[in-house]
Design an enzyme around this catalytic site. Structure first.
Site, PDB file in Angstrom:
ATOM      1  N   ASN A  81      34.183 -38.408  72.166  1.00 11.07           N
ATOM      2  CA  ASN A  81      34.155 -37.004  72.591  1.00 11.07           C
ATOM      3  C   ASN A  81      34.763 -36.781  73.977  1.00 11.07           C
ATOM      4  O   ASN A  81      35.031 -35.639  74.372  1.00 11.07           O
ATOM      5  CB  ASN A  81      32.730 -36.421  72.531  1.00 11.07           C
ATOM      6  CG  ASN A  81      32.228 -36.172  71.111  1.00 11.07           C
ATOM      7  OD1 ASN A  81      31.034 -36.268  70.834  1.00 11.07           O
ATOM      8  ND2 ASN A  81      33.137 -35.836  70.195  1.00 11.07           N
ATOM      9  N   ASP A 105      26.509 -31.657  63.774  1.00 12.95           N
ATOM     10  CA  ASP A 105      27.923 -31.271  63.774  1.00 12.95           C
ATOM     11  C   ASP A 105      28.098 -29.806  63.356  1.00 12.95           C
ATOM     12  O   ASP A 105      27.319 -29.281  62.564  1.00 12.95           O
ATOM     13  CB  ASP A 105      28.691 -32.191  62.806  1.00 12.95           C
ATOM     14  CG  ASP A 105      30.192 -32.172  63.069  1.00 12.95           C
ATOM     15  OD1 ASP A 105      30.612 -31.704  64.138  1.00 12.95           O
ATOM     16  OD2 ASP A 105      30.945 -32.623  62.182  1.00 12.95           O
TER      17      ASP A 105
HETATM   18  C1  IPE Z   1      30.317 -36.645  65.904  1.00 12.84           C
HETATM   19  O1  IPE Z   1      30.898 -35.425  65.665  1.00 12.84           O
HETATM   20  C2  IPE Z   1      29.759 -36.676  67.308  1.00 12.84           C
HETATM   21  C3  IPE Z   1      28.566 -35.889  67.565  1.00 12.84           C
HETATM   22  C4  IPE Z   1      27.944 -35.146  66.705  1.00 12.84           C
HETATM   23  C5  IPE Z   1      28.050 -35.999  68.904  1.00 12.84           C
HETATM   24  P1  IPE Z   1      32.446 -35.136  65.922  1.00 12.84           P
HETATM   25  O2  IPE Z   1      32.645 -33.697  65.611  1.00 12.84           O
HETATM   26  O3  IPE Z   1      32.837 -35.581  67.275  1.00 12.84           O
HETATM   27  O4  IPE Z   1      33.165 -36.071  64.852  1.00 12.84           O
HETATM   28  P2  IPE Z   1      34.589 -35.928  64.161  1.00 12.84           P
HETATM   29  O5  IPE Z   1      35.592 -35.790  65.277  1.00 12.84           O
HETATM   30  O6  IPE Z   1      34.548 -34.711  63.310  1.00 12.84           O
HETATM   31  O7  IPE Z   1      34.729 -37.165  63.349  1.00 12.84           O
HETATM   32  C1  IPE Z   2      28.992 -31.065  67.278  1.00 18.31           C
HETATM   33  O1  IPE Z   2      29.724 -29.917  67.068  1.00 18.31           O
HETATM   34  C2  IPE Z   2      28.630 -31.232  68.729  1.00 18.31           C
HETATM   35  C3  IPE Z   2      29.234 -32.394  69.371  1.00 18.31           C
HETATM   36  C4  IPE Z   2      30.214 -33.147  68.914  1.00 18.31           C
HETATM   37  C5  IPE Z   2      28.696 -32.715  70.656  1.00 18.31           C
HETATM   38  P1  IPE Z   2      31.293 -29.901  67.216  1.00 18.31           P
HETATM   39  O2  IPE Z   2      31.643 -29.528  68.612  1.00 18.31           O
HETATM   40  O3  IPE Z   2      31.875 -31.174  66.727  1.00 18.31           O
HETATM   41  O4  IPE Z   2      31.672 -28.703  66.248  1.00 18.31           O
HETATM   42  P2  IPE Z   2      32.856 -28.656  65.207  1.00 18.31           P
HETATM   43  O5  IPE Z   2      32.776 -29.892  64.367  1.00 18.31           O
HETATM   44  O6  IPE Z   2      34.122 -28.612  65.999  1.00 18.31           O
HETATM   45  O7  IPE Z   2      32.619 -27.408  64.426  1.00 18.31           O
HETATM   46 MG    MG Z   3      32.516 -31.848  64.933  1.00 20.05          MG
END
Ligand code: IPE
Ligand code: IPE
Ligand code: MG
Length: 252
Positions: free
Chosen positions: A71, A23
């Site tokens: 997502n 993340d």
């Molecule tokens: C979890 O992260 C999903 C992945 C790392 C693929 P998200 O960024 O989607 O989760 P939330 O929305 O912060 O809970």
């Molecule tokens: C994790 O990074 C990648 C996926 C969820 C695929 P994010 O895209 O959630 O990055 P933040 O949490 O918005 O910084």
């Molecule tokens: Mg995230």
């Protein structure tokens, strides 16, 4: 079939199966004044570094959260980028993974994925099927609740068809229908970027996993933060609900 995460092996000597919630890509890019997709691309490089480092730390199974069932609610261009990055990762790294004895498993719902993504997933799994030096399990279009619900449906159908019996250990029987059935119990779940939640990752499997939260944003991840997470795991005491009998007399 998954081994039940039972009372065996309470010492946390080795994190055999580590699961990563990668993340912070978006925040990493934003801090640099770039679009979020830039962070996802840097995230693939971090994934490559991490997969290379994992076996040197005694890890045998690495499960990474690449795309959640939630997502899909991101902007369409970002969803498209995340899809194309899976393809890019496999296209650019499959030969190396194959050569280095890595077996690739992909868990998550296949429905809803486009034909080219399905082709990439099937290629990665079939080309590495004979490998067993290290297991990379990619959770893609994965949600813990979806996985449990899908397993429940398959379990019910198998029961109705008379393929399984409803006797014996129900947890062992049921977990055999989860998409993680082939993997050993998850020892350690790591989430980067400072967020402290599971976000629907490995809900069943997390029952007795140790949780480590690290502030590092995913694109900055690699050998050093992974080593630190494994060190923290080693210092934990896994109890699985047990307690030692009181030893007051001996202590006095
Ligand atoms: C979890 O992260 C999903 C992945 C790392 C693929 P998200 O960024 O989607 O989760 P939330 O929305 O912060 O809970
Ligand atoms: C994790 O990074 C990648 C996926 C969820 C695929 P994010 O895209 O959630 O990055 P933040 O949490 O918005 O910084
Ligand atoms: Mg995230």
């Amino acid at each position: 079939m998954a081994k039940p995460s039972g009372p065996q092996g309470e010492e946390s000597a080795i994190a055999r199966h580590v699961a990563l919630i990668m993340d912070g890509n978006g925040r990493w890019a934003k801090r640099r004044g770039f679009p979020r997709t830039f962070g996802h691309r840097a995230g693939v490089t971090a994934l490559k570094r991490t997969v290379e480092a994992a076996p040197t730390l005694g890890i045998e199974w690495l499960t990474v959260f690449g795309f959640s069932t939630e997502n899909w609610s991101r902007p369409p261009a970002e969803v498209a980028e995340l899809m194309s990055l899976l393809k890019h990762y496999v296209d650019s790294d499959l030969e190396r993974l194959e050569r280095e004895g890595v077996r690739v498993h992909v868990i998550g719902r296949r429905e809803g994925l486009s034909a080219d993504i399905l082709e990439v997933i099937e290629r990665a799994e079939s080309r590495t099927r004979a490998n067993d030096r290290f297991h990379l399990q990619v959770a893609f279009n994965y949600g813990g609740r979806a996985d449990i619900a899908d397993a429940a449906r398959r379990y019910a159908r198998a029961l109705a068809a008379g393929e399984i019996s409803d006797e014996g250990d129900p947890e062992a029987a049921f977990s055999g229908f989860l998409s993680t059935a082939e993997a050993p119990p998850v020892d350690l779940i790591v989430r980067t970027s400072g967020e402290r939640r599971l976000s629907n990752f490995l809900l069943w499997e997390a029952a007795y996993a140790e949780l480590v939260f690290q502030d590092v944003l995913w694109p900055d991840y690699g050998a050093e933060p992974l080593r630190a997470a494994v060190e923290e795991f080693k210092a934990r005491e896994r109890r699985y609900g047990r307690a030692e009998a009181d030893d007051v007399l001996a202590a006095g």
